[in-house]
Design a protein around this motif. Structure first.
Motif, PDB file in Angstrom:
ATOM      1  N   ALA A 265       0.848  -1.190   0.000  1.00 60.56           N
ATOM      2  CA  ALA A 265       0.000   0.000   0.000  1.00 60.56           C
ATOM      3  C   ALA A 265       0.882   1.238   0.000  1.00 60.56           C
ATOM      4  CB  ALA A 265      -0.928   0.008   1.213  1.00 60.56           C
ATOM      5  N   THR A 266       0.366   2.333  -0.550  1.00 56.00           N
ATOM      6  CA  THR A 266       1.110   3.580  -0.694  1.00 56.00           C
ATOM      7  C   THR A 266       0.354   4.731  -0.034  1.00 56.00           C
ATOM      8  OG1 THR A 266       0.036   4.131  -2.786  1.00 56.00           O
ATOM      9  CG2 THR A 266       2.047   2.800  -2.904  1.00 56.00           C
ATOM     10  N   GLY A 267       1.013   5.894   0.009  1.00 55.40           N
ATOM     11  CA  GLY A 267       0.364   7.101   0.504  1.00 55.40           C
ATOM     12  C   GLY A 267       0.194   7.163   2.007  1.00 55.40           C
ATOM     13  N   LEU A 268       0.935   6.319   2.750  1.00 60.22           N
ATOM     14  CA  LEU A 268       0.896   6.307   4.214  1.00 60.22           C
ATOM     15  C   LEU A 268       2.102   7.099   4.708  1.00 60.22           C
ATOM     16  CD1 LEU A 268       0.253   2.500   4.201  1.00 60.22           C
ATOM     17  CD2 LEU A 268      -1.393   4.083   5.200  1.00 60.22           C
ATOM     18  N   ARG A 269       1.915   8.354   5.073  1.00 60.77           N
ATOM     19  CA  ARG A 269       3.057   9.231   5.313  1.00 60.77           C
ATOM     20  C   ARG A 269       4.057   8.634   6.288  1.00 60.77           C
ATOM     21  NH1 ARG A 269       4.332  13.313   9.179  1.00 60.77           N
ATOM     22  NH2 ARG A 269       6.050  14.601   8.417  1.00 60.77           N
ATOM     23  N   ASN A 270       3.573   8.148   7.432  1.00 60.58           N
ATOM     24  CA  ASN A 270       4.496   7.504   8.372  1.00 60.58           C
ATOM     25  C   ASN A 270       3.723   6.506   9.210  1.00 60.58           C
ATOM     26  OD1 ASN A 270       6.804   6.822   9.756  1.00 60.58           O
ATOM     27  ND2 ASN A 270       6.711   8.555  11.161  1.00 60.58           N
ATOM     28  N   CYS A 271       3.649   5.291   8.710  1.00 62.38           N
ATOM     29  CA  CYS A 271       3.003   4.204   9.442  1.00 62.38           C
ATOM     30  C   CYS A 271       3.998   3.719  10.490  1.00 62.38           C
ATOM     31  CB  CYS A 271       2.612   3.081   8.483  1.00 62.38           C
ATOM     32  SG  CYS A 271       2.062   1.570   9.289  1.00 62.38           S
ATOM     33  N   SER A 272       3.903   4.261  11.695  1.00 60.62           N
ATOM     34  CA  SER A 272       4.900   3.990  12.734  1.00 60.62           C
ATOM     35  C   SER A 272       4.620   2.740  13.547  1.00 60.62           C
ATOM     36  CB  SER A 272       5.006   5.184  13.686  1.00 60.62           C
ATOM     37  OG  SER A 272       5.662   6.257  13.060  1.00 60.62           O
ATOM     38  N   GLY A 273       3.435   2.191  13.419  1.00 60.54           N
ATOM     39  CA  GLY A 273       3.111   0.999  14.186  1.00 60.54           C
ATOM     40  C   GLY A 273       2.168   0.100  13.423  1.00 60.54           C
ATOM     41  N   MET A 274       2.442  -1.201  13.442  1.00 58.42           N
ATOM     42  CA  MET A 274       1.589  -2.172  12.762  1.00 58.42           C
ATOM     43  C   MET A 274       1.255  -3.327  13.696  1.00 58.42           C
ATOM     44  SD  MET A 274       3.041  -2.524   8.862  1.00 58.42           S
ATOM     45  CE  MET A 274       4.596  -3.271   9.350  1.00 58.42           C
ATOM     46  N   THR A 275       0.138  -3.957  13.409  1.00 63.79           N
ATOM     47  CA  THR A 275      -0.244  -5.172  14.109  1.00 63.79           C
ATOM     48  C   THR A 275      -1.270  -5.905  13.266  1.00 63.79           C
ATOM     49  OG1 THR A 275      -0.908  -6.064  16.267  1.00 63.79           O
ATOM     50  CG2 THR A 275      -2.211  -4.251  15.418  1.00 63.79           C
ATOM     51  N   VAL A 276      -1.537  -7.157  13.630  1.00 66.15           N
ATOM     52  CA  VAL A 276      -2.569  -7.949  12.965  1.00 66.15           C
ATOM     53  C   VAL A 276      -3.752  -8.085  13.909  1.00 66.15           C
ATOM     54  CG1 VAL A 276      -3.155 -10.240  12.097  1.00 66.15           C
ATOM     55  CG2 VAL A 276      -0.980  -9.189  11.464  1.00 66.15           C
ATOM     56  N   GLN A 277      -4.945  -7.813  13.418  1.00 65.48           N
ATOM     57  CA  GLN A 277      -6.158  -7.939  14.216  1.00 65.48           C
ATOM     58  C   GLN A 277      -6.485  -9.414  14.408  1.00 65.48           C
ATOM     59  OE1 GLN A 277      -9.606  -6.103  12.469  1.00 65.48           O
ATOM     60  NE2 GLN A 277     -10.859  -6.347  14.304  1.00 65.48           N
ATOM     61  N   PRO A 278      -6.489  -9.914  15.641  1.00 70.52           N
ATOM     62  CA  PRO A 278      -6.711 -11.352  15.863  1.00 70.52           C
ATOM     63  C   PRO A 278      -8.036 -11.860  15.311  1.00 70.52           C
ATOM     64  CG  PRO A 278      -5.843 -10.325  17.849  1.00 70.52           C
ATOM     65  CD  PRO A 278      -6.182  -9.214  16.901  1.00 70.52           C
ATOM     66  N   ALA A 279      -9.093 -11.055  15.413  1.00 70.68           N
ATOM     67  CA  ALA A 279     -10.423 -11.524  15.014  1.00 70.68           C
ATOM     68  C   ALA A 279     -10.568 -11.700  13.515  1.00 70.68           C
ATOM     69  CB  ALA A 279     -11.484 -10.549  15.527  1.00 70.68           C
ATOM     70  N   THR A 280      -9.787 -10.958  12.732  1.00 69.42           N
ATOM     71  CA  THR A 280      -9.964 -10.969  11.276  1.00 69.42           C
ATOM     72  C   THR A 280      -8.712 -11.342  10.496  1.00 69.42           C
ATOM     73  OG1 THR A 280      -9.386  -8.629  11.050  1.00 69.42           O
ATOM     74  CG2 THR A 280     -11.708  -9.150  11.509  1.00 69.42           C
ATOM     75  N   GLY A 281      -7.534 -11.239  11.125  1.00 66.38           N
ATOM     76  CA  GLY A 281      -6.281 -11.450  10.403  1.00 66.38           C
ATOM     77  C   GLY A 281      -5.857 -10.264   9.577  1.00 66.38           C
ATOM     78  N   ALA A 282      -6.580  -9.140   9.684  1.00 65.64           N
ATOM     79  CA  ALA A 282      -6.270  -7.958   8.879  1.00 65.64           C
ATOM     80  C   ALA A 282      -5.055  -7.221   9.439  1.00 65.64           C
ATOM     81  CB  ALA A 282      -7.467  -7.015   8.846  1.00 65.64           C
ATOM     82  N   LEU A 283      -4.263  -6.659   8.530  1.00 64.87           N
ATOM     83  CA  LEU A 283      -3.125  -5.833   8.906  1.00 64.87           C
ATOM     84  C   LEU A 283      -3.612  -4.422   9.197  1.00 64.87           C
ATOM     85  CD1 LEU A 283       0.004  -5.485   9.115  1.00 64.87           C
ATOM     86  CD2 LEU A 283      -0.058  -4.815   6.698  1.00 64.87           C
ATOM     87  N   TRP A 284      -3.203  -3.885  10.368  1.00 68.15           N
ATOM     88  CA  TRP A 284      -3.549  -2.519  10.757  1.00 68.15           C
ATOM     89  C   TRP A 284      -2.277  -1.700  10.931  1.00 68.15           C
ATOM     90  CZ3 TRP A 284      -8.094   0.183  12.395  1.00 68.15           C
ATOM     91  CH2 TRP A 284      -9.286  -0.519  12.191  1.00 68.15           C
ATOM     92  N   CYS A 285      -2.390  -0.406  10.683  1.00 68.36           N
ATOM     93  CA  CYS A 285      -1.286   0.489  11.027  1.00 68.36           C
ATOM     94  C   CYS A 285      -1.832   1.813  11.532  1.00 68.36           C
ATOM     95  CB  CYS A 285      -0.337   0.696   9.848  1.00 68.36           C
ATOM     96  SG  CYS A 285      -0.869   1.880   8.621  1.00 68.36           S
ATOM     97  N   VAL A 286      -0.995   2.519  12.305  1.00 64.38           N
ATOM     98  CA  VAL A 286      -1.310   3.868  12.768  1.00 64.38           C
ATOM     99  C   VAL A 286      -0.362   4.826  12.075  1.00 64.38           C
ATOM    100  CG1 VAL A 286      -2.359   3.242  14.961  1.00 64.38           C
ATOM    101  CG2 VAL A 286       0.113   3.491  14.835  1.00 64.38           C
ATOM    102  N   VAL A 287      -0.912   5.969  11.636  1.00 64.42           N
ATOM    103  CA  VAL A 287      -0.180   6.854  10.728  1.00 64.42           C
ATOM    104  C   VAL A 287      -0.082   8.261  11.272  1.00 64.42           C
ATOM    105  CG1 VAL A 287      -0.187   7.881   8.421  1.00 64.42           C
ATOM    106  CG2 VAL A 287      -0.808   5.475   8.715  1.00 64.42           C
ATOM    107  N   ASN A 288       1.144   8.793  11.255  1.00 58.42           N
ATOM    108  CA  ASN A 288       1.410  10.209  11.497  1.00 58.42           C
ATOM    109  C   ASN A 288       1.220  10.956  10.193  1.00 58.42           C
ATOM    110  OD1 ASN A 288       3.677  10.719  14.182  1.00 58.42           O
ATOM    111  ND2 ASN A 288       2.636   8.806  13.764  1.00 58.42           N
ATOM    112  N   GLU A 289       0.235  11.831  10.153  1.00 60.00           N
ATOM    113  CA  GLU A 289      -0.020  12.591   8.929  1.00 60.00           C
ATOM    114  C   GLU A 289       0.889  13.829   8.858  1.00 60.00           C
ATOM    115  OE1 GLU A 289      -1.090  13.275   6.132  1.00 60.00           O
ATOM    116  OE2 GLU A 289      -2.499  11.719   5.528  1.00 60.00           O
ATOM    117  N   ARG A 290       0.693  14.632   7.822  1.00 61.51           N
ATOM    118  CA  ARG A 290       1.578  15.776   7.528  1.00 61.51           C
ATOM    119  C   ARG A 290       1.329  16.958   8.457  1.00 61.51           C
ATOM    120  NH1 ARG A 290      -1.068  15.420   1.834  1.00 61.51           N
ATOM    121  NH2 ARG A 290      -1.610  13.436   2.810  1.00 61.51           N
ATOM    122  N   ASP A 291       2.268  17.895   8.436  1.00 63.94           N
ATOM    123  CA  ASP A 291       2.218  19.078   9.285  1.00 63.94           C
ATOM    124  C   ASP A 291       1.988  20.337   8.459  1.00 63.94           C
ATOM    125  OD1 ASP A 291       2.882  17.597  11.665  1.00 63.94           O
ATOM    126  OD2 ASP A 291       4.944  17.499  10.935  1.00 63.94           O
TER     127      ASP A 291
END
Length: 456
Positions: A265-291
């Protein structure tokens, strides 16, 4: 004097049950009401921010408002909901960042500025380390940590440096690496954003890597790529960057041996943390957006990372909102950016995310049942906002495995005054006994949060 005044009311660090009941009866903060600051933060306060709530760019000026760092007062603890308590595991660490839990329960902590991985084995039922040590040193700003293969008998510990992924042979209970690191992925762009996180897919076949941008808003991408924009767009993933940003602001995937790399995936300015959701197996990330677009724009976010997804940076944000600094440059991408799942206040700086599964937690331990399936996010805190926000851990609410969009203050109390903080949360992880482990790099501490109140 500020610190003495703050210490004069330690009882205020913990809310009463009556206070929490009153908060539960209050409406969720929405729209402009959700754009508060640290003074309104307390456990139980909920917010819901939707894409249509975002103000226009430049409604407020761009602020440079970093918080001063205060020493942690001797008896200061995180502020928690009723029934929860926090115990100090360790302090005085140079730069504790990501924390991950080994299958045997050991805590692996990236001490990034010290270029090492620490390990702590807690005494059962407490926050007191029975053993601790340096698992590996001589790294290069390590951040992400992952055990492979996933499950109860990993053979390797993977570590993401700012410029590479390495792995160490591992056997259950190792407190020190028995061999030199083996490089799995090299030549990762290393300037500016350096927080490289890694996680394996549930089946262990895919290693995910997040690579943040090399700038705020790709200021040097005003020139078209070699060969022209049309040719670039046809040959690359949707929204792929070029020049000094080539291969950045994205999530990548590799085989466990580092081969067959590709962009997920693209356009994620700074995905500083990732994990997999146990219930679904989906990849999640948290993103620091622009200033530099104003106090409340654009929102930070947590999101499912969709294969082939484009999340906007640097041309758009939170859907089809055009960044005025690149307005008109990529009309071909208008309307094609994926809208993130959970929006959080701008400039909060989310750094890590962990889901609370609780399936292996011993009976009678862990958090109340309503926390199961929710996620915790560590917000490091703002600098580009007139009134500071962040400096807390929040809970993302889910229903039947899907995010509601609401998030709730879970841990606060790291702010001393309008000018100083003692804590900047970074890492979150769920311990084997159901406690929540939290790191903060303001005073270099690690905490264990547990629940002992009435259960629901």
């Amino acid at each position: 004097m500020i610190r003495l005044a703050w210490l004069a009311f330690p009882a205020a660090l913990f809310l009463t049950a009556a206070t929490l009941t009153q908060q539960a009866e209050q409406p969720v903060l929405k729209g402009a009401a959700a754009f508060g600051d640290w003074r309104a933060d307390r456990p139980g306060v909920r917010r819901l921010i939707k894409p249509e709530d975002l103000p226009r760019p430049y409604v407020t000026k761009s602020a440079s408002n970093s918080a001063g760092l205060a020493d942690r007062p001797a008896d200061a603890k995180p502020r928690l909901p009723p029934g929860f308590s926090a115990e100090l595991i360790a302090s005085g660490i140079d730069n504790p960042r990501v924390v991950r839990i080994a299958p045997n329960g050991d805590l692996f902590v990236a001490d990034s500025e010290a270029n090492q991985i620490r390990v702590y084995r807690l005494t059962e039922g407490s926050a007191k380390p029975a053993k601790d040590g340096i698992f590996a040193g001589n790294l290069n700003q390590p951040y992400g940590i992952a055990f492979y293969p996933p499950g109860n008998d990993p053979q390797w510990v993977y570590v993401a440096n700012r410029d590479s992924i390495v792995r160490f042979a591992y056997r259950d209970g190792d407190l020190k690496a028995a061999s030199d690191p083996e490089t799995i992925v090299d030549n990762i762009p290393a300037t500016h954003h350096w927080t490289r996180d890694i996680v394996f897919s549930p089946d262990g076949k895919t290693l995910y890597l997040s690579v943040g941008s090399g700038s705020n808003v790709a200021e040097d991408m005003t020139k078209e790529p070699d060969g022209g924009l049309d040719a670039w767009a046809k040959s690359k993933p949707l929204g792929a960057t070029w020049g000094s940003e080539d291969g950045r602001a994205d999530v990548r995937a590799f085989d466990p041996d580092g081969k067959n790399g590709r962009i997920v995936a693209t356009g994620l300015r700074n995905c500083s943390g990732m994990t997999v959701q146990p219930a679904t197996g989906a990849l999640w990330c948290v993103v620091n957006e622009r200033d530099a677009l104003g106090d409340n724009v654009p929102s930070e976010y947590a999101t499912v990372v969709k294969d082939g997804g484009f999340y906007g940076w640097p041309w758009y944000y939170i859907g089809s909102n055009a960044d005025p600094r690149h307005k008109g440059e990529r009309p071909d991408l208008a309307g094609r950016a994926t809208i993130p799942d959970v929006l959080m206040q701008a400039h909060s700086a989310p750094l890590n995310i962990a889901f609370y599964d609780g399936k292996d937690v011993p009976a009678g331990s862990g958090f109340p049942a309503e926390y199961k399936g929710d996620a915790f996010v560590a917000l490091h805190g703002s600098w580009n906002r007139g009134n500071r926000t962040g400096y807390k851990v929040v809970r993302l609410l889910f229903r039947d495995g899907k995010p509601t969009g609401e998030y709730e203050d879970f841990i606060t109390g790291f702010v001393v005054s309008n000018g100083e903080v003692w804590g900047r949360p970074v890492g979150v992880a769920v311990a084997r006994d159901g406690g929540l482990i939290v790191t903060e790099d303001g005073n270099g501490t690690i905490w264990r949060v547990t629940y002992s109140g009435g259960r629901s």
